[in-house]
Write a protein that holds these residues in place. Structure first.
Motif, short mmCIF file in Angstrom:
data_model
loop_
_atom_site.label_atom_id
_atom_site.label_comp_id
_atom_site.label_asym_id
_atom_site.label_seq_id
_atom_site.Cartn_x
_atom_site.Cartn_y
_atom_site.Cartn_z
N UNK A 56 0.80 -1.21 0.00
CA UNK A 56 0.00 0.00 0.00
C UNK A 56 0.84 1.28 0.00
N UNK A 57 2.18 1.11 0.16
CA UNK A 57 3.07 2.26 0.19
C UNK A 57 3.93 2.37 -1.07
N UNK A 58 3.71 1.49 -2.02
CA UNK A 58 4.58 1.43 -3.20
C UNK A 58 4.62 2.76 -3.96
N UNK A 59 3.46 3.30 -4.28
CA UNK A 59 3.40 4.55 -5.05
C UNK A 59 4.02 5.71 -4.27
N UNK A 60 3.76 5.75 -2.96
CA UNK A 60 4.29 6.84 -2.14
C UNK A 60 5.81 6.75 -2.04
N UNK A 61 6.35 5.53 -1.93
CA UNK A 61 7.80 5.37 -1.85
C UNK A 61 8.47 5.82 -3.14
N UNK A 62 7.93 5.43 -4.27
CA UNK A 62 8.51 5.82 -5.55
C UNK A 62 8.44 7.33 -5.75
N UNK A 124 11.04 9.15 6.46
CA UNK A 124 9.77 8.89 5.78
C UNK A 124 9.78 7.58 5.00
N UNK A 125 10.93 7.24 4.43
CA UNK A 125 11.01 6.06 3.57
C UNK A 125 11.07 4.75 4.35
N UNK A 126 11.80 4.73 5.46
CA UNK A 126 12.01 3.47 6.17
C UNK A 126 10.71 2.81 6.63
N UNK A 127 9.72 3.55 7.13
CA UNK A 127 8.47 2.89 7.52
C UNK A 127 7.71 2.28 6.35
N UNK A 128 8.06 2.68 5.14
CA UNK A 128 7.38 2.14 3.96
C UNK A 128 7.96 0.81 3.52
N UNK A 129 9.10 0.41 4.09
CA UNK A 129 9.78 -0.81 3.67
C UNK A 129 9.52 -1.95 4.64
N UNK A 130 9.40 -3.15 4.08
CA UNK A 130 9.26 -4.35 4.91
C UNK A 130 10.60 -5.02 5.14
N UNK A 131 11.56 -4.85 4.19
CA UNK A 131 12.90 -5.41 4.37
C UNK A 131 13.84 -4.81 3.33
N UNK A 132 15.14 -5.00 3.58
CA UNK A 132 16.18 -4.53 2.67
C UNK A 132 17.23 -5.62 2.52
N UNK A 133 17.80 -5.74 1.32
CA UNK A 133 18.89 -6.68 1.07
C UNK A 133 20.05 -5.92 0.44
N UNK A 134 21.27 -6.29 0.83
CA UNK A 134 22.47 -5.67 0.28
C UNK A 134 23.46 -6.75 -0.11
N UNK A 135 24.10 -6.57 -1.25
CA UNK A 135 25.10 -7.53 -1.73
C UNK A 135 26.23 -6.75 -2.39
N UNK A 136 27.46 -7.08 -2.03
CA UNK A 136 28.62 -6.45 -2.65
C UNK A 136 29.10 -7.36 -3.78
N UNK A 137 29.31 -6.77 -4.96
CA UNK A 137 29.73 -7.54 -6.12
C UNK A 137 30.88 -6.84 -6.84
N UNK A 138 31.63 -7.64 -7.60
CA UNK A 138 32.65 -7.12 -8.51
C UNK A 138 32.27 -7.54 -9.93
#
Length: 256
Positions: A56-62, A124-138
């Protein structure tokens, strides 16, 4: 039988190279390598970030990100920012480029001290997220960033979970599979990345197509190409699993 002979010949060559790197005193020469593949020559790396947004927060986050992304890009280079259309719902995927881990640490510290970034975006953005993933690549040693021939189109991120062992085990076969898809003009490879932090033994290929229908047509043609079929058969033995996402670039994405 010829294939078996080739396997033993390659093994013998590897053994010979290892032996030749040892001096008469039994000490390994300074230039010898015990690595499992080509060494990373540059410190440049790419951080893959995936944000999962409450539906329900997708449009607001973008909308918020579009308005405030300049606060973030003032600190470090954004390679691309996409919304996921197929292969995941309510997700955004973005890639950030860093010259070193020291630079990334400095950027993170600067952002933490940036009141505009914290108050206008993060809070404002963090409450709109359910999770985050981070990956370091070369980038793999034989790949470089290649921008699409024109703006517009769609991107496909294909992620391969490879068997342990590194490029020395699967690198040649994997490069061949990518090359057969790219050389005939089936698809445009933007970059091929291997993981450093996150899921290990993972390789990502970022492709560009003119449209989703173009991708579908390309897939249909390539599956009847003997060169593609042979290359895929050779590399699939090193594969454990794979998944993909079809993504649309955001208006503020450098890769469009």
């Amino acid at each position: 039988m010829q294939q078996i002979r080739n396997v033993f010949r390659k093994a013998a060559l590897r053994a010979e190279n290892t032996i030749s790197s040892v001096s008469k005193t039994g000490r390994k020469q300074p230039g010898a390598s015990m690595s499992t593949g080509p060494q990373q020559r540059e410190g440049t790396f790419y951080e893959f970030r995936t944000y999962h947004i409450h539906p329900h927060q997708n449009a607001a986050f973008l909308r918020l990100t579009s308005e405030k992304i300049h606060l973030r890009t003032a600190q470090s280079e954004l390679l691309g920012y996409w919304t996921v259309e197929y292969g995941g719902l309510n997700q955004v995927f973005h890639i950030w480029k860093y010259d070193s881990y020291t630079q990334r640490a400095a950027v993170r510290a600067a952002l933490a001290q940036d009141s505009s970034w914290g108050e206008q975006y993060i809070s404002k953005a963090m409450p709109m997220l359910s999770s985050q993933d981070s990956e370091v690549t070369y980038l793999v040693p034989w790949s470089k960033i290649q921008k699409p021939p024109k703006e517009g189109g769609v991107y496909e991120l294909v992620s391969f979970q490879m068997k342990p062992g590194g490029p020395a085990v699967w690198g040649e076969a994997f490069q061949g599979a990518v090359g057969t898809h790219a050389a005939p003009g089936y698809a445009h490879p933007v970059g091929v990345f291997h993981s450093e932090f996150g899921w290990l033994n993972r390789v990502h290929v970022l492709w560009w197509y003119e449209s989703a229908d173009h991708r579908a047509a390309v897939r249909y043609r390539s599956h009847s190409d003997p060169r593609v079929v042979a290359a895929v058969r050779q590399s699939v033995g090193y594969l454990e699993s794979q998944r993909n996402k079809l993504m649309f670039p955001c208006p503020y994405s450098p890769l469009k």
